[in-house]
Design a protein around this motif. Structure first.
Motif, PDB file in Angstrom:
ATOM      1  N   LEU A  40       0.822  -1.205   0.000  1.00  0.00           N
ATOM      2  CA  LEU A  40       0.000   0.000   0.000  1.00  0.00           C
ATOM      3  C   LEU A  40       0.861   1.262   0.000  1.00  0.00           C
ATOM      4  N   ILE A  41       2.059   1.164   0.580  1.00  0.00           N
ATOM      5  CA  ILE A  41       2.938   2.339   0.586  1.00  0.00           C
ATOM      6  C   ILE A  41       3.671   2.444  -0.742  1.00  0.00           C
ATOM      7  N   GLU A  42       4.171   1.300  -1.246  1.00  0.00           N
ATOM      8  CA  GLU A  42       4.817   1.326  -2.554  1.00  0.00           C
ATOM      9  C   GLU A  42       4.337   0.121  -3.353  1.00  0.00           C
TER      10      GLU A  42
ATOM     11  N   PHE B 237      -1.204   5.147   8.735  1.00  0.00           N
ATOM     12  CA  PHE B 237      -2.194   5.712   7.804  1.00  0.00           C
ATOM     13  C   PHE B 237      -1.623   6.939   7.099  1.00  0.00           C
ATOM     14  N   ILE B 238      -0.901   7.777   7.862  1.00  0.00           N
ATOM     15  CA  ILE B 238      -0.292   8.960   7.255  1.00  0.00           C
ATOM     16  C   ILE B 238       0.665   8.550   6.135  1.00  0.00           C
ATOM     17  N   PHE B 239       1.429   7.496   6.376  1.00  0.00           N
ATOM     18  CA  PHE B 239       2.401   7.059   5.365  1.00  0.00           C
ATOM     19  C   PHE B 239       1.699   6.496   4.140  1.00  0.00           C
ATOM     20  N   ILE B 240       0.607   5.748   4.381  1.00  0.00           N
ATOM     21  CA  ILE B 240      -0.110   5.187   3.237  1.00  0.00           C
ATOM     22  C   ILE B 240      -0.711   6.322   2.406  1.00  0.00           C
ATOM     23  N   GLU B 241      -1.224   7.330   3.081  1.00  0.00           N
ATOM     24  CA  GLU B 241      -1.795   8.469   2.367  1.00  0.00           C
ATOM     25  C   GLU B 241      -0.741   9.167   1.509  1.00  0.00           C
ATOM     26  N   SER B 242       0.464   9.316   2.075  1.00  0.00           N
ATOM     27  CA  SER B 242       1.485  10.080   1.356  1.00  0.00           C
ATOM     28  C   SER B 242       2.386   9.176   0.511  1.00  0.00           C
ATOM     29  N   HIS B 243       2.129   7.873   0.503  1.00  0.00           N
ATOM     30  CA  HIS B 243       2.958   6.911  -0.210  1.00  0.00           C
ATOM     31  C   HIS B 243       4.423   6.994   0.187  1.00  0.00           C
ATOM     32  N   GLY B 244       4.672   7.287   1.444  1.00  0.00           N
ATOM     33  CA  GLY B 244       6.041   7.286   1.956  1.00  0.00           C
ATOM     34  C   GLY B 244       6.939   8.262   1.234  1.00  0.00           C
ATOM     35  N   ARG B 245       6.388   9.371   0.784  1.00  0.00           N
ATOM     36  CA  ARG B 245       7.180  10.336   0.022  1.00  0.00           C
ATOM     37  C   ARG B 245       8.320  10.936   0.842  1.00  0.00           C
ATOM     38  N   ASN B 246       8.197  10.822   2.164  1.00  0.00           N
ATOM     39  CA  ASN B 246       9.203  11.478   2.998  1.00  0.00           C
ATOM     40  C   ASN B 246      10.434  10.623   3.267  1.00  0.00           C
ATOM     41  N   SER B 247      10.524   9.481   2.621  1.00  0.00           N
ATOM     42  CA  SER B 247      11.625   8.608   3.006  1.00  0.00           C
ATOM     43  C   SER B 247      12.933   9.072   2.370  1.00  0.00           C
ATOM     44  N   ALA B 248      14.000   8.449   2.826  1.00  0.00           N
ATOM     45  CA  ALA B 248      15.331   8.932   2.499  1.00  0.00           C
ATOM     46  C   ALA B 248      15.891   8.284   1.248  1.00  0.00           C
TER      47      ALA B 248
ATOM     48  N   PRO C  97      13.842   2.030   3.397  1.00  0.00           N
ATOM     49  CA  PRO C  97      12.695   2.697   2.768  1.00  0.00           C
ATOM     50  C   PRO C  97      11.430   2.527   3.595  1.00  0.00           C
ATOM     51  N   ALA C  98      10.470   3.401   3.347  1.00  0.00           N
ATOM     52  CA  ALA C  98       9.234   3.416   4.134  1.00  0.00           C
ATOM     53  C   ALA C  98       8.470   2.111   4.012  1.00  0.00           C
ATOM     54  N   TRP C  99       8.562   1.445   2.829  1.00  0.00           N
ATOM     55  CA  TRP C  99       7.750   0.234   2.670  1.00  0.00           C
ATOM     56  C   TRP C  99       8.288  -0.927   3.490  1.00  0.00           C
ATOM     57  N   VAL C 100       9.478  -0.805   4.028  1.00  0.00           N
ATOM     58  CA  VAL C 100       9.968  -1.816   4.969  1.00  0.00           C
ATOM     59  C   VAL C 100       9.736  -1.326   6.405  1.00  0.00           C
ATOM     60  N   LEU C 101       9.998  -0.035   6.590  1.00  0.00           N
ATOM     61  CA  LEU C 101       9.943   0.535   7.940  1.00  0.00           C
ATOM     62  C   LEU C 101       8.542   0.443   8.540  1.00  0.00           C
ATOM     63  N   MET C 102       7.528   0.832   7.743  1.00  0.00           N
ATOM     64  CA  MET C 102       6.183   0.922   8.319  1.00  0.00           C
ATOM     65  C   MET C 102       5.601  -0.441   8.690  1.00  0.00           C
ATOM     66  N   PRO C 103       5.734  -1.467   7.815  1.00  0.00           N
ATOM     67  CA  PRO C 103       5.283  -2.791   8.270  1.00  0.00           C
ATOM     68  C   PRO C 103       5.986  -3.221   9.555  1.00  0.00           C
ATOM     69  N   MET C 104       7.267  -2.873   9.660  1.00  0.00           N
ATOM     70  CA  MET C 104       8.013  -3.251  10.856  1.00  0.00           C
ATOM     71  C   MET C 104       7.419  -2.572  12.095  1.00  0.00           C
ATOM     72  N   VAL C 105       7.136  -1.259  11.953  1.00  0.00           N
ATOM     73  CA  VAL C 105       6.537  -0.528  13.076  1.00  0.00           C
ATOM     74  C   VAL C 105       5.211  -1.173  13.474  1.00  0.00           C
ATOM     75  N   THR C 106       4.400  -1.520  12.445  1.00  0.00           N
ATOM     76  CA  THR C 106       3.106  -2.157  12.722  1.00  0.00           C
ATOM     77  C   THR C 106       3.276  -3.428  13.533  1.00  0.00           C
ATOM     78  N   MET C 107       4.182  -4.281  13.054  1.00  0.00           N
ATOM     79  CA  MET C 107       4.309  -5.595  13.685  1.00  0.00           C
ATOM     80  C   MET C 107       4.854  -5.469  15.102  1.00  0.00           C
ATOM     81  N   VAL C 108       5.823  -4.560  15.289  1.00  0.00           N
ATOM     82  CA  VAL C 108       6.365  -4.373  16.639  1.00  0.00           C
ATOM     83  C   VAL C 108       5.268  -3.855  17.570  1.00  0.00           C
TER      84      VAL C 108
END
Lengths: 146, 505
Positions: free
Chosen positions: A106-108, B222-233, B389-400
Motif C-alpha cells: 500500500l505504501i509502494e 495511515f499517514i504514510f499510506i496516504e502520502s505513499h512514503g514520500r518522505n523517506s530517504a 525505505p518506508a515500505w519496509v519501515l512501516m510494516p516493521m513498526v506495525t508488527m512491533v
C-alpha cells in the motif's frame, strides 16, 4: 470550514451523550460528597464549549486525501483488523507475512518486492521476538503443532 | 553533599554490566528511531514500552533502557535534518535551517560532529540542572494538597496545547477527550462501572499504552499510506569525518547560552523540546546579529537548536519527576512508563524510593556519555540505516506495535482498541487536533478526579476550598493565563504590521 463544522457537531453530540451517560452512572449510598457523576459532567460541559467554539469559528479545511488514498487506507484498516483476529489462531508467521506485505504494497505498489519483504520480515521478527527477547509466540497454527 | 551521596547511590544502582548493556542498546535504538523520519521520541518510546515489559525487566532496568532510547532520539533527530533537510522528529526542525546548507557545502561531517557535541552539552548540563533543581522542587511539592494538585493538573492541560497548536478549542477538546476516556472502567471509590456499556473488557479501563501506541504509531501508518512514503530517504553521501576543533571552540558560548534557554523552556509546563530549540535558535540569531551567517550554514545555527532541544528534554524531566505532571509529549510517554512500573512520580518518590529517582538520573548521565561516544564515530552506520525505505519501515513498526501490545495484554480486544485509536489519531491529526493532550488526559484523568474528590471530602463539598491557599490561586491564575495568552500572542505574531496609510481613514 465544512470539516470543522461537522467535527464540531460531532463533538457537541458526543458531549451531550457523555452527559447523558454521566446521569446514568449508578451511585452508591456510601459515596463521597462529590460522587462518581460530577467529574464526568464537568468534562462534558467543557467539551460542549469546545464543540460550540469549533462551530462558531471553524479553521480552514485540511487537505483530505483523494479517493484512491481513502481506498488504500480502508484496505489497511481491514488488514490490521484481520491481523488482530488471526494472529492467535493461525500463529505468528503466516498472518505477519501477509499483513506486512499488504502494508508495504500500500505504501509502494510493487507486488514481488512487497511479498519478499513480508516473508523476510515475518521470519526475522519471529526469530528476534521468540529467541532474542523470549516472547511466547507460536510460529504456526497451534492445531498443527499439536 | 546530600545530593552527591544520592547521586553516588544512583550510580551504584545503574552501573552494572547488564544495565550498561541495556543503556548501549537503548542509545543505539534511540538514535535510529530519532533519525528515521516518521518515528520520533514519543512513538519510538511508546512502541518499546510494551516490549520492555514483555522482557521482564525490573523497574531500574526498564528505566535505563527507555531513558536511553528517549535521549537517543534527541540525538538522532539531527542526522536526517542535516543530511536530508527532513527533520527526523519535530524538535530537530530548527536544525535543518543551517544543518542542510552546511551539508550542501560539503561540511555534513562537521555539522554532525558539532551538533553531536552540542547535543551532549545541552543534555549533560540540563541533567546537572535536574539534579540541582528537582530535590528543591520536590520539597516545595510537599506543600501540595488535593486542591493544589487539581489546579496543577488543570495548569498542565491548559498550557500543553497552547504553544504548539493553532486552535485553543481543539487542544482543550483533546484534553477533554482524554479525560473522558479515563472515566471508562470501575470507579475508584464506589467500585461501580462507568461508561463500560456492560463490556467486560472495559471494566479495567482503557490501558494507556494501547492508546499511546495506537495514537502515535498506528496513526503514522495511515499517514504514510496516504502520502505513499514520500518522505523517506534517498541518496545520502557523507565524506570523511574529522573533528572540527576550531568550530567547536567558536560555538562553545552558543552552546552554553542555548542550554540555559532550553532548560528553562523544558521546565516550564507546555513548552517542551520543540520550543526549546526554536527559542535557542532565535535568541542566538539575534544575539550574533548581522555578523552571523544564519540560514546559510552557520555552525552556530546548528549548535544552538541542538543544545536547546536536548537541554529542554532534560528540563522537561523536572516537573515530571517532582510533580508527576509532564510538560511534553515524550515526558507524557515516560510518565506512562513509570505508571506501568507502579511508580508514582511526585515528591513522595524522592523520599520513599530514592534508588529509583537517582538510578534514573544516573542512567541519564550514562546515556549521555554512551551517546556521545557512539554518535561521533558511528554516525556513518546510522546514515546507512537511514536509507531503510518506508515500505519496509512501516510494516516493521506495525508488527512491533502489535506484538508489543499482544504480549503485554494477550487479548485481541486490546489490539482492536489500538487500531481504533490509530484511526482516531489519523482523523485528529488531519483536523489539527493535538494528540498529546489526549494521552495526558487518559494518564492523569483518574488522579485529577481523585484530587477533586478528596478536596471535596476535606471541605465537605465546599467548592471555594479549591481556591483556599495562595499556591492554588496562583496555579489557577497561571492556568487561565496560559490558556488565554496564546490566543492573543498568536494574533500579534501572525498579523502583518499595519501600513501607516491604513490608519488614516
Amino acid at each position: 470550514m465544512a470539516s470543522d463544522r461537522i467535527f464540531g457537531l460531532v463533538v457537541v453530540i458526543g458531549a451531550l451523550a457523555f452527559f447523558a451517560g454521566a446521569l446514568a452512572i449508578q451511585t452508591s449510598f456510601m459515596s463521597d460528597p462529590l460522587g462518581p457523576r460530577v467529574f464526568p459532567i464537568l468534562i462534558s460541559g467543557a467539551s460542549l464549549l469546545c464543540g460550540l467554539a469549533m462551530l462558531a469559528r471553524p479553521d480552514p479545511d485540511p487537505e483530505w486525501p483523494a479517493r484512491a488514498a481513502w481506498m488504500s487506507m480502508s484496505v489497511a484498516l481491514v488488514v490490521l483488523v484481520a491481523y488482530a483476529y488471526t494472529i492467535v489462531p493461525l500463529g505468528f508467521l503466516i498472518p505477519t507475512a501477509i499483513a506486512s506485505a499488504a502494508i508495504g504494497y500500500l505504501i509502494e505498489p510493487k507486488a514481488v518486492q512487497s511479498a519478499v519483504m513480508g516473508a523476510a520480515l515475518s521470519v526475522v521478527l519471529f526469530v528476534i521476538f521468540k529467541f532474542g527477547l523470549g516472547l511466547g509466540l507460536f510460529a504456526f497454527p497451534r492445531a498443527l503443532m499439536g | 553533599m546530600d545530593t552527591l551521596a544520592n547521586l553516588a547511590m544512583g550510580f551504584g544502582v545503574a552501573l552494572t554490566p547488564y544495565t550498561l548493556f541495556l543503556a548501549f542498546c537503548g542509545c543505539f535504538l534511540g538514535t535510529i528511531i530519532g533519525a528515521l523520519p516518521g518515528l520520533g521520541p514519543s512513538n519510538g518510546v511508546a512502541i518499546l514500552i510494551p516490549l520492555a515489559f514483555a522482557l521482564g525487566l525490573d523497574a531500574t532496568q526498564a528505566l535505563v533502557l527507555l531513558t536511553s532510547v528517549y535521549y537517543g532520539t534527541m540525538y538522532g533527530g539531527r542526522i536526517s535534518s542535516i543530511l536530508l533537510n527532513i527533520p527526523g522528529d519535530e524538535p530537530a526542525m530548527m536544525t535543518t535551517l543551517d544543518g542542510f546548507p552546511m551539508a550542501r557545502q560539503g561540511r555534513a561531517g562537521d555539522a554532525l560532529v558539532i551538533s553531536g557535541v552540542a547535543s551532549f552539552t545541552g543534555s549533560f548540563l540540563s541533567t546537572v540542572g535536574l539534579v540541582v533543581i528537582a530535590p528543591i522542587l520536590a520539597s516545595i511539592a510537599y506543600l501540595f494538597g488535593p486542591a493544589e494538585y487539581f489546579a496543577l493538573y488543570l495548569l498542565a492541560f491548559a498550557t500543553l496545547g497552547g504553544m504548539t497548536s493553532n486552535n485553543q478549542a481543539k487542544s482543550a477538546f483533546a484534553a477533554c477527550l482524554g479525560l473522558g476516556l479515563a472515566m471508562i472502567g470501575l470507579d475508584n471509590s464506589t467500585g461501580l462501572p462507568r461508561y463500560t456499556g456492560g463490556n467486560l473488557h472495559l471494566m479495567d479501563g482503557i490501558d494507556f499504552l494501547v492508546a499511546i501506541v495506537g495514537l502515535f504509531a498506528i496513526a503514522e501508518i495511515f499517514i504514510f499510506i496516504e502520502s505513499h512514503g514520500r518522505n523517506s530517504a534517498i541518496g545520502v553521501t557523507l565524506g570523511k569525518l574529522t573533528i572540527p576543533w576550531g568550530d567547536l571552540k567558536a560555538t562553545f558560548g552558543t552552546m552554553m547560552r542555548s542550554t540555559g534557554l532550553g532548560f528553562v523552556a523544558g521546565v516550564l509546563p507546555g513548552a517542551g523540546a520543540s520550543l526549546g530549540s526554536f527559542m535557542a535558535y532565535m535568541a542566538e540569531k539575534s544575539y550574533v546579529g548581522a555578523k552571523g551567517n544564519f540560514g546559510k550554514g552557520d555552525p552556530r545555527g546548528v549548535a544552538a537548536p541542538e543544545a536547546g532541544n536536548n537541554a529542554a528534554a532534560g528540563g522537561a524531566m523536572v516537573p515530571m519527576l517532582t510533580l508527576g505532571v509532564p510538560g511534553s509529549g515524550t515526558t507524557a510517554v515516560m510518565l506512562a512508563l513509570l505508571m506501568t512500573l507502579n511508580i508514582t512520580p511526585g515528591p513522595l518518590l524522592f523520599k520513599e524510593q530514592p534508588e529509583i529517582v537517582w538510578g534514573l538520573i544516573a542512567s541519564l548521565f550514562i546515556a549521555n556519555i554512551v551517546l556521545l561516544i557512539m554518535n561521533v564515530p558511528m554516525v556513518k552506520l546510522f546514515v546507512k540505516i537511514l536509507m531503510v525505505p518506508a515500505w519496509v519501515l512501516m510494516p516493521m513498526v506495525t508488527m512491533v506495535s502489535f506484538v508489543g501490545i499482544f504480549s503485554l495484554t494477550g487479548s485481541y480486544f486490546d489490539m482492536l482498541l489500538m487500531i481504533a485509536f490509530g484511526v482516531l489519531g489519523y482523523i485528529l491529526r488531519k483536523l489539527d487536533v493535538p494528540t498529546v493532550p489526549v494521552i495526558l488526559g487518559i494518564l492523569l484523568g483518574g488522579q485529577m478526579e481523585d484530587a477533586l474528590r478528596r478536596a471535596m471530602v476535606i471541605s465537605n463539598g465546599d467548592w471555594t476550598f479549591l481556591f483556599s491557599t495562595p499556591i492554588a490561586v496562583g496555579l489557577w491564575a497561571f492556568a487561565v493565563l496560559g490558556f488565554l495568552a496564546p490566543m492573543f500572542l498568536r494574533k500579534m505574531l501572525k498579523r502583518p504590521p499595519v501600513p501607516d496609510s491604513a490608519n488614516e481613514d
